[in-house]
Scaffold this motif. Structure first.
Motif, PDB file in Angstrom:
ATOM      1  N   SER A   9     -17.766   7.631  57.632  1.00 32.95           N
ATOM      2  CA  SER A   9     -17.772   6.337  58.284  1.00 32.95           C
ATOM      3  C   SER A   9     -18.202   5.253  57.311  1.00 32.95           C
ATOM      4  O   SER A   9     -18.904   5.498  56.331  1.00 32.95           O
ATOM      5  CB  SER A   9     -18.714   6.371  59.489  1.00 32.95           C
ATOM      6  OG  SER A   9     -20.027   6.716  59.073  1.00 32.95           O
ATOM      7  N   ALA A  15     -19.785  -2.653  57.692  1.00 30.54           N
ATOM      8  CA  ALA A  15     -18.996  -2.757  58.922  1.00 30.54           C
ATOM      9  C   ALA A  15     -19.383  -4.006  59.709  1.00 30.54           C
ATOM     10  O   ALA A  15     -18.520  -4.666  60.310  1.00 30.54           O
ATOM     11  CB  ALA A  15     -19.199  -1.508  59.772  1.00 30.54           C
ATOM     12  N   ALA A  19     -16.966  -7.161  60.597  1.00 33.45           N
ATOM     13  CA  ALA A  19     -16.772  -7.610  61.977  1.00 33.45           C
ATOM     14  C   ALA A  19     -17.081  -9.094  62.121  1.00 33.45           C
ATOM     15  O   ALA A  19     -16.422  -9.810  62.887  1.00 33.45           O
ATOM     16  CB  ALA A  19     -17.650  -6.797  62.920  1.00 33.45           C
ATOM     17  N   ASP A 134     -21.584  -4.252  68.207  1.00 34.28           N
ATOM     18  CA  ASP A 134     -21.862  -2.878  68.601  1.00 34.28           C
ATOM     19  C   ASP A 134     -21.047  -2.471  69.825  1.00 34.28           C
ATOM     20  O   ASP A 134     -20.486  -1.374  69.881  1.00 34.28           O
ATOM     21  CB  ASP A 134     -23.353  -2.712  68.890  1.00 34.28           C
ATOM     22  CG  ASP A 134     -23.752  -1.262  69.047  1.00 34.28           C
ATOM     23  OD1 ASP A 134     -23.479  -0.466  68.129  1.00 34.28           O
ATOM     24  OD2 ASP A 134     -24.313  -0.914  70.101  1.00 34.28           O
ATOM     25  N   ALA A 137     -17.479  -1.950  68.752  1.00 38.83           N
ATOM     26  CA  ALA A 137     -17.312  -0.686  68.027  1.00 38.83           C
ATOM     27  C   ALA A 137     -17.304   0.492  68.994  1.00 38.83           C
ATOM     28  O   ALA A 137     -16.510   1.435  68.844  1.00 38.83           O
ATOM     29  CB  ALA A 137     -18.426  -0.528  67.000  1.00 38.83           C
TER      30      ALA A 137
END
Length: 343
Positions: A9, A15, A19, A134, A137
């Motif tokens: 990941s 990440a 985003a 979050d 995701a």
């Protein structure tokens, strides 16, 4: 079902930054930041602009990353306090200590009481943006998991559909052979031999996910021969097969039920005329046309042959295949378009 090893990941901080760069977040963030920086420059002069840029970066970059790293997965009281304490250190360090070192005048974001507003922006901005990222995701992960489970369920259903399709054809053919035995033993014998050959190919098709079109056509030709044994003068078969189409990969037993349906409701129902099969290989698609004598009267109640084919096409081609049935005067026509399969 065992799955292969998962790809590593992406780091959580990277990440989060990726985003934040999404237009739906970046645009409103820039609107707020530009407004704050304009007000900051007007209230404290150009020298305070660098401090404002650093504070805004902490609100929109550091705060969401720190929230997701520290507290997003398990927001316990201790983790929340750590996140809050980090905000105090960052905001008062940038907005309180640095201006004093450089003796900058108070500004919109660095005035003593305004630092509390800056701290609130850090806390709330980090929590809001981090929580939004979050949740997104998690939604993406849930959708991917649901799609994977759906594909596994579809493949399990495909096995059931194949198990259903094969007896369906077998029983119809055996019933026809039983009737031929009472009329003409020689015809019945030829039918049994052809059926045995078909069953060997059908069993191979059940175990395969794809096979060349030529193997499917061999089954269809045998089917036509089985029907012609009984009434050779009732219908004629005309085929126009593009030579380039023979190696084209198709789902096994996908054309056979359409041919069986054409014979059953065409010559098998007493309609005389021409059964025509045309297959053209074009760039990116295989086009199949099958017509039989007998008017089209619409979907037949209780029939599961056509829904079975439609379901198999949807599974094999992810909805990109096209199947249409329509009437052409006293004939019924089936148009099937199979897209090219890419590995």
């Amino acid at each position: 079902m065992a799955s292969g090893p998962e790809e590593p990941s992406e780091p959580l901080a990277l990440a989060t930054l990726r985003a934040l760069a999404a237009p739906r977040r970046l645009v409103p963030i820039l609107v707020v930041i530009v407004s704050l920086l304009i007000a900051q420059a007007r209230s404290g002069g150009s020298a305070s602009l660098a401090v404002g840029v650093a504070l805004c970066a902490s609100f929109t970059l550091l705060a969401p990353v720190s929230w997701r790293v520290i507290a997003a997965d398990r927001p316990t009281l201790l983790r929340i306090l750590v996140y809050a304490a980090l905000g105090v250190i960052v905001v008062f360090g940038i907005g309180g200590v640095i201006p004093r070192w450089f003796r900058l005048p108070p500004s919109l974001l660095t005035a003593p009481w305004n630092l509390l507003s800056s701290l609130a922006l850090y806390w709330v901005g980090g929590w809001g943006l981090g929580r939004d990222i979050d949740l997104e995701a998690r939604l993406v992960a849930q959708r991917a998991r649901a799609e994977k489970l759906a594909r596994e369920a579809e493949r399990a259903q495909l096995l059931a559909l194949r198990a259903h399709l094969d007896p369906h054809f077998l029983f119809n053919t055996l019933n026809a052979i039983a009737e031929w035995c009472r009329v003409d033993g020689a015809v019945a014998e030829q039918a049994v031999l052809r059926l045995a050959s078909m069953l060997r190919a059908v069993l191979a098709g059940v175990r395969a996910e794809w096979w060349p079109l030529e193997q499917e056509l061999a089954l269809v030709r045998t089917l036509f021969e089985l029907f012609s044994l009984r009434d050779p003068s009732r219908f004629t078969v005309v085929t126009e097969i593009d030579p380039d189409a023979s190696p084209w990969p198709v789902p096994p037993l996908v054309l056979l039920p359409l041919a069986e349906n054409a014979m059953k409701h065409g010559p098998g129902a007493g309609h005389e005329g021409e059964v025509r099969l045309v297959i053209q290989c074009t760039k990116g698609a295989l086009r199949i046309t099958l017509s039989n004598p007998g008017p089209y009267t619409g979907p037949r109640s209780g029939s599961d042959g056509l829904p079975t084919v439609e379901r198999r096409l949807a599974l094999a081609y992810d909805g990109r295949a096209r199947l249409a049935i329509r009437g052409e005067g006293d004939h019924t026509r089936v148009d099937l378009e199979l897209p090219e399969v890419t590995s």
